[in-house]
Design an enzyme around this catalytic site. Structure first.
Site, PDB file in Angstrom:
ATOM      1  N   LYS A   1     -22.412 -42.660  14.792  1.00 32.90           N
ATOM      2  CA  LYS A   1     -22.310 -41.274  14.326  1.00 32.90           C
ATOM      3  C   LYS A   1     -21.424 -41.167  13.089  1.00 32.90           C
ATOM      4  O   LYS A   1     -21.747 -40.473  12.131  1.00 32.90           O
ATOM      5  CB  LYS A   1     -21.777 -40.375  15.458  1.00 32.90           C
TER       6      LYS A   1
ATOM      7  N   GLN B   1     -17.485 -36.976  22.546  1.00 32.40           N
ATOM      8  CA  GLN B   1     -18.377 -37.969  23.136  1.00 32.40           C
ATOM      9  C   GLN B   1     -18.249 -37.963  24.660  1.00 32.40           C
ATOM     10  O   GLN B   1     -17.143 -37.989  25.195  1.00 32.40           O
ATOM     11  CB  GLN B   1     -18.068 -39.366  22.561  1.00 32.40           C
TER      12      GLN B   1
ATOM     13  N   ASP C   1     -23.795 -30.611  19.178  1.00 33.05           N
ATOM     14  CA  ASP C   1     -24.577 -31.242  20.249  1.00 33.05           C
ATOM     15  C   ASP C   1     -25.568 -30.256  20.878  1.00 33.05           C
ATOM     16  O   ASP C   1     -26.522 -30.676  21.552  1.00 33.05           O
ATOM     17  CB  ASP C   1     -23.642 -31.726  21.368  1.00 33.05           C
TER      18      ASP C   1
HETATM   19  N1  GUN Z   1     -23.108 -39.283  25.366  1.00 30.29           N
HETATM   20  C1  GUN Z   1     -24.375 -39.748  25.378  1.00 30.29           C
HETATM   21  N2  GUN Z   1     -25.161 -39.024  24.581  1.00 30.29           N
HETATM   22  C2  GUN Z   1     -24.371 -38.083  24.026  1.00 30.29           C
HETATM   23  C3  GUN Z   1     -24.622 -37.039  23.089  1.00 30.29           C
HETATM   24  O1  GUN Z   1     -25.722 -36.792  22.601  1.00 30.29           O
HETATM   25  N3  GUN Z   1     -23.517 -36.282  22.755  1.00 30.29           N
HETATM   26  C4  GUN Z   1     -22.301 -36.495  23.287  1.00 30.29           C
HETATM   27  N4  GUN Z   1     -21.314 -35.677  22.908  1.00 30.29           N
HETATM   28  N5  GUN Z   1     -22.049 -37.454  24.152  1.00 30.29           N
HETATM   29  C5  GUN Z   1     -23.083 -38.242  24.517  1.00 30.29           C
END
Ligand code: GUN
Length: 283
Positions: A51, A95, A118
């Protein structure tokens, strides 16, 4: 046809990079994404690296906030509040998963809905189901984009989604419905799952079990979207679909890795730009 998510994702990011330079010129600053990670979960660390790399590639501002495994819920909430109130921050991502002593529900709800890149905040989820303007969750949004880019028709088709999670199954079903597919949400307790899946023109597998979707689940010519991320005993990354077996049957298929995964990150970049624009234009 193999749907090359990596390549589609790359060309979308290249376009965003140019767009972001123009936005910086127009608005005097760049979109800013802040990513918070708690603890040392290796999978989470690896996702977050991807990311941050994409953030830098697209020319955004922002960085990683690293908090220790034993950080208190109150400290994390205070950090989120600080970012909520920072006018130069457009997107906030925490996350998941979080350590057991921290409530994920509380954390998700604490992120300002307008900065919730998200699309997990209850307000954004509600707005999605009410057909109101909202931030779409990245993986479902990426799946629709992949189908569009691959030229797979959605309207009037039968779609089956295996999985009913809040993050993937339910929202991707809603987005397919909005595009006029007829949608069935199936799951691990669906009776005769293979027969249900064999009806699908578009099959989305989001169950988290390696090689669960075999050739007998797939109607010849169907588009198969594999959302699974599973590790084999020798550490290899595989999806929910038995790729070698399904490839000759499917009309189109997404590989793992290199299918849905890269699109999720690219849609996160897209959402950050949308949050930036909404905030700059005061919507
Ligand atoms: N953990 C696994 N996938 C995601 C996601 O798309 N966003 C976040 N914040 N955590 C995750």
């Amino acid at each position: 046809m193999i749907i090359d998510g990596k390549q589609i994702s790359q060309s979308l990011k290249d376009a965003m990079k140019i767009e972001v330079d123009a936005l910086a010129e127009q608005y005097g600053r760049r979109p800013c994404l802040m990513v918070i990670i708690v603890g040392n979960n290796p999978a989470s660390r690896s996702y977050v690296r991807g990311k941050i790399k994409a953030t830098e590639y697209c020319g955004f501002d922002g960085h990683l906030v690293e908090l220790p495994e034993d950080v208190s819920e109150a400290t994390l909430l205070a950090e989120i509040d600080k970012l909520n109130n920072d006018p130069l921050v457009d997107g906030i991502l925490v996350q998941l998963p979080l350590p057991k002593h921290i409530s994920e529900d509380k954390v998700i709800a604490a992120i300002s809905a307008e900065k919730d890149v998200d699309g997990f905040h209850p307000e954004n989820v509600a707005r999605l189901w009410l057909n109101q303007h909202c931030i779409l969750p990245c993986t479902p949004k990426g799946i629709i984009e992949l189908l569009d880019q691959a030229g797979v028709e959605i309207a009037g088709k039968k779609a089956v989604v295996i999985g009913r999670s809040n993050i993937v199954g339910k929202p991707v079903a809603k987005l397919l419905l909005d595009r006029n597919a007829t949608v069935t949400i199936a799951h691990s307790r669906t009776q005769d799952l293979a027969a249900v899946c064999r009806e699908a023109d578009i099959l989305v597998a989001a169950v988290g079990r390696a090689k669960m979707v075999t050739a007998e689940y797939v109607k010849p010519g169907a588009a198969v979207i594999d959302v699974g991320i599973n590790r084999t005993e020798d550490g290899k990354l595989v999806g929910d679909v038995d790729y070698e077996a399904v490839l000759p049957v499917a009309g189109a298929i997404t590989p793992v890795p290199g299918g849905v995964g890269p699109m999720t990150i690219t849609m996160l970049m897209r959402n950050t730009i949308e949050c930036f624009l909404n905030r700059m234009n005061n919507k």
